[in-house]
Design a protein around this motif. Structure first.
Motif, mmCIF file in Angstrom:
data_model
loop_
_atom_site.group_PDB
_atom_site.id
_atom_site.type_symbol
_atom_site.label_atom_id
_atom_site.label_comp_id
_atom_site.label_asym_id
_atom_site.label_seq_id
_atom_site.Cartn_x
_atom_site.Cartn_y
_atom_site.Cartn_z
ATOM 1 N N THR A 219 31.945 35.327 45.702
ATOM 2 C CA THR A 219 31.533 36.016 46.917
ATOM 3 C C THR A 219 31.665 35.062 48.092
ATOM 4 O O THR A 219 31.269 33.910 48.001
ATOM 5 C CB THR A 219 30.058 36.451 46.808
ATOM 6 O OG1 THR A 219 29.927 37.344 45.695
ATOM 7 C CG2 THR A 219 29.592 37.155 48.078
ATOM 8 N N LYS A 220 32.277 35.537 49.179
ATOM 9 C CA LYS A 220 32.239 34.803 50.449
ATOM 10 C C LYS A 220 31.166 35.484 51.280
ATOM 11 O O LYS A 220 31.384 36.602 51.776
ATOM 12 C CB LYS A 220 33.587 34.880 51.162
ATOM 13 C CG LYS A 220 34.656 34.008 50.560
ATOM 14 C CD LYS A 220 34.463 32.546 50.936
ATOM 15 C CE LYS A 220 35.673 32.038 51.706
ATOM 16 N NZ LYS A 220 35.505 30.631 52.105
ATOM 17 N N PRO A 221 30.010 34.853 51.441
ATOM 18 C CA PRO A 221 28.883 35.531 52.068
ATOM 19 C C PRO A 221 29.246 36.103 53.438
ATOM 20 O O PRO A 221 29.875 35.428 54.250
ATOM 21 C CB PRO A 221 27.838 34.419 52.199
ATOM 22 C CG PRO A 221 28.200 33.437 51.131
ATOM 23 C CD PRO A 221 29.702 33.476 51.036
ATOM 24 N N GLY A 222 28.856 37.331 53.652
ATOM 25 C CA GLY A 222 29.097 37.982 54.936
ATOM 26 C C GLY A 222 30.495 38.529 55.107
ATOM 27 O O GLY A 222 30.783 39.191 56.103
ATOM 28 N N ILE A 223 31.399 38.244 54.155
ATOM 29 C CA ILE A 223 32.777 38.736 54.304
ATOM 30 C C ILE A 223 33.147 39.625 53.128
ATOM 31 O O ILE A 223 33.372 40.824 53.278
ATOM 32 C CB ILE A 223 33.790 37.576 54.411
ATOM 33 C CG1 ILE A 223 33.382 36.582 55.500
ATOM 34 C CG2 ILE A 223 35.175 38.156 54.710
ATOM 35 C CD1 ILE A 223 34.284 35.386 55.601
ATOM 36 N N GLY A 224 33.193 39.046 51.933
ATOM 37 C CA GLY A 224 33.616 39.866 50.799
ATOM 38 C C GLY A 224 33.865 39.016 49.569
ATOM 39 O O GLY A 224 33.093 38.107 49.272
ATOM 40 N N TYR A 225 34.961 39.300 48.899
ATOM 41 C CA TYR A 225 35.218 38.691 47.598
ATOM 42 C C TYR A 225 36.614 38.073 47.525
ATOM 43 O O TYR A 225 37.534 38.541 48.205
ATOM 44 C CB TYR A 225 35.115 39.747 46.483
ATOM 45 C CG TYR A 225 33.800 40.460 46.449
ATOM 46 C CD1 TYR A 225 32.679 39.871 45.849
ATOM 47 C CD2 TYR A 225 33.668 41.707 47.043
ATOM 48 C CE1 TYR A 225 31.461 40.535 45.837
ATOM 49 C CE2 TYR A 225 32.456 42.375 47.028
ATOM 50 C CZ TYR A 225 31.350 41.789 46.420
ATOM 51 O OH TYR A 225 30.154 42.442 46.405
ATOM 52 N N MET A 226 36.747 37.059 46.682
ATOM 53 C CA MET A 226 38.082 36.508 46.422
ATOM 54 C C MET A 226 38.140 35.975 45.002
ATOM 55 O O MET A 226 37.118 35.690 44.365
ATOM 56 C CB MET A 226 38.433 35.394 47.402
ATOM 57 C CG MET A 226 37.620 34.121 47.235
ATOM 58 S SD MET A 226 38.475 32.684 47.920
ATOM 59 C CE MET A 226 38.370 33.009 49.656
ATOM 60 N N LEU A 227 39.368 35.873 44.499
ATOM 61 C CA LEU A 227 39.582 35.269 43.181
ATOM 62 C C LEU A 227 40.101 33.854 43.398
ATOM 63 O O LEU A 227 41.121 33.654 44.081
ATOM 64 C CB LEU A 227 40.584 36.082 42.366
ATOM 65 C CG LEU A 227 40.621 35.720 40.879
ATOM 66 C CD1 LEU A 227 39.343 36.186 40.185
ATOM 67 C CD2 LEU A 227 41.828 36.346 40.198
ATOM 68 N N ARG A 228 39.401 32.903 42.835
ATOM 69 C CA ARG A 228 39.766 31.493 43.001
ATOM 70 C C ARG A 228 40.823 31.091 42.004
ATOM 71 O O ARG A 228 40.730 31.408 40.819
ATOM 72 C CB ARG A 228 38.553 30.607 42.779
ATOM 73 C CG ARG A 228 37.680 30.448 43.956
ATOM 74 C CD ARG A 228 37.631 29.003 44.396
ATOM 75 N NE ARG A 228 36.679 28.852 45.480
ATOM 76 C CZ ARG A 228 37.010 29.007 46.759
ATOM 77 N NH1 ARG A 228 38.256 29.266 47.105
ATOM 78 N NH2 ARG A 228 36.105 28.881 47.704
#
Ligand code: CA
Length: 231
Positions: A219-228
């Motif tokens: 989770t990127k707080p305040g923005i959304g989601y990403m796969l690392r």
């Protein structure tokens, strides 16, 4: 799409010689033609005279504000623009996308990421073009629709797989829940953002060692989601 043997022309507007060198090599491997401009002014000229198929635009140029450059590019050429900036520059990325960039590429990037972004904006990324995704124990075979963690197969539902596949193809890039709904489920589900939270949770249960402290689907707080992508 282009006159010269079908090889798309990439206009690179970038002043950092390290990236110029990397891009020159990577674009050759990807069978792209390339024109380089070290300043924004030069890049805007090349956009008109060379008529590139796609533009890679550094957001930190010495002579021109990136958003001004982006707007002028938009006025003078039809090519999609991929903005390049530091991975941590969330605000710069957001402003570039608002100002009309089609996509962005966080620095530093590797050859796979670069070529995937270019293929995505140029051709909507045909499925066969994607090499398997590997990230420190998580592996995704796009063609076979198979996912494994530490070598053990993981069973995902169709929607779970589509979500993971989309994030993997756009690894290390953050998406808002609204973007994910649009990309994974389609516009008829627009507004149904709890879908994303539910499915992110389900995918985490299956791929993360500890779903409460995810390593891959973060989770990127305040923005959304990403796969690392690791390694
Ligand atoms: Ca720069």
């Amino acid at each position: 799409m282009t006159g010269s043997g079908g090889r798309p022309l990439v206009l690179v507007i970038e002043d950092d010689l390290r990236y110029v060198r990397q891009l020159r090599a990577d674009l050759a491997v990807g069978d792209f033609r390339a024109v380089f401009a070290g300043t924004g002014a030069r890049g805007l000229d090349e956009a008109v005279t060379e008529r590139p198929d796609v533009v890679l635009l550094d957001l930190g140029l010495p002579d021109l504000d990136a958003l001004v450059a982006l707007r002028r590019l938009r006025e003078s050429c039809d090519a999609p623009v991929i903005a390049m900036t530091a991975r941590e520059d969330d605000e710069g990325i957001a402003r570039a996308l608002e100002a009309g960039a089609d996509d962005y590429l966080p620095k530093p990037f590797d050859q796979d990421q670069l070529l995937a972004r270019l293929r995505s904006v140029l051709w909507g990324a045909p499925a066969g073009a994607w090499p398997p995704f590997e990230s420190d124990g998580l592996s995704i075979d796009f063609a076979a629709a198979e996912v494994a963690v530490a070598g053990r197969p993981v069973g995902l539902s169709a929607s779970e797989f589509r979500l993971l596949r989309f994030l993997a193809r756009n690894r290390d890039r953050v998406f808002t829940p609204a973007q994910l709904v649009e990309e994974v489920w389609g516009s008829e589900y627009a507004g149904d953002r709890h879908l994303v939270r539910v499915y992110v949770g389900r995918v985490r249960e299956k791929i993360e060692q500890d779903p409460n402290t995810p390593r891959y689907l973060v989770t990127k707080p305040g923005i959304g989601y990403m796969l690392r992508k690791y390694g």
